[in-house]
Design a protein around this motif. Structure first.
Motif, mmCIF file in Angstrom:
data_model
loop_
_atom_site.group_PDB
_atom_site.id
_atom_site.type_symbol
_atom_site.label_atom_id
_atom_site.label_comp_id
_atom_site.label_asym_id
_atom_site.label_seq_id
_atom_site.Cartn_x
_atom_site.Cartn_y
_atom_site.Cartn_z
ATOM 1 N N LYS A 181 43.973 41.408 30.222
ATOM 2 C CA LYS A 181 42.638 40.925 29.893
ATOM 3 C C LYS A 181 42.614 40.198 28.559
ATOM 4 N N ARG A 240 43.839 45.713 32.705
ATOM 5 C CA ARG A 240 42.918 46.339 33.659
ATOM 6 C C ARG A 240 43.335 45.956 35.060
ATOM 7 N N LYS A 273 41.873 34.240 31.206
ATOM 8 C CA LYS A 273 42.270 35.112 30.114
ATOM 9 C C LYS A 273 41.522 34.667 28.851
ATOM 10 N N ILE A 310 36.153 36.317 31.125
ATOM 11 C CA ILE A 310 36.460 37.492 31.938
ATOM 12 C C ILE A 310 35.805 37.376 33.307
#
Length: 105
Positions: free
Chosen positions: A16, A11, A101, A96
């Protein structure tokens, strides 16, 4: 030498999460799409939420969309023991939101 295939959800140029199968990666990507939509919608709410609150809240709502749908549909919380009811914070959402990560399950 073993060959492993990983499906990576990216993203805005940032990785992600990675998954071992495409179905899980697609589901996670779809959840992130929903979270982004919810975040935009929450910005129009009559309650002033800080940017640091919007993303974690929208991610949490997206992760618990089935419970949210049931609450909206019936006006009641799901029965105890329902798989989607988790009062504790989800480490993936916290990761997030903090820019780390998350670890794949």
């Amino acid at each position: 030498m073993a060959v492993e295939i990983h499906y990576v959800v990216v993203r805005e140029g940032k990785e992600k999460m990675s998954f071992a199968n495409k179905k899980e990666a697609d589901a996670y990507d779809k959840m992130l799409d929903l979270a982004q939509t919810l975040e935009s919608w929450l910005q129009s709410a009559p309650v002033n939420l800080e940017e640091t609150q919007l993303e974690p809240l929208s991610l949490w709502l997206a992760e618990h969309k089935d419970t949210l749908a049931q609450v909206l549909r019936t006006g009641q919380m799901p029965q105890e023991g329902a798989a989607d009811v988790k009062p504790d914070a989800d480490p993936k959402v916290e990761a997030i939101a903090s820019g780390r990560k998350p670890k794949a399950a």
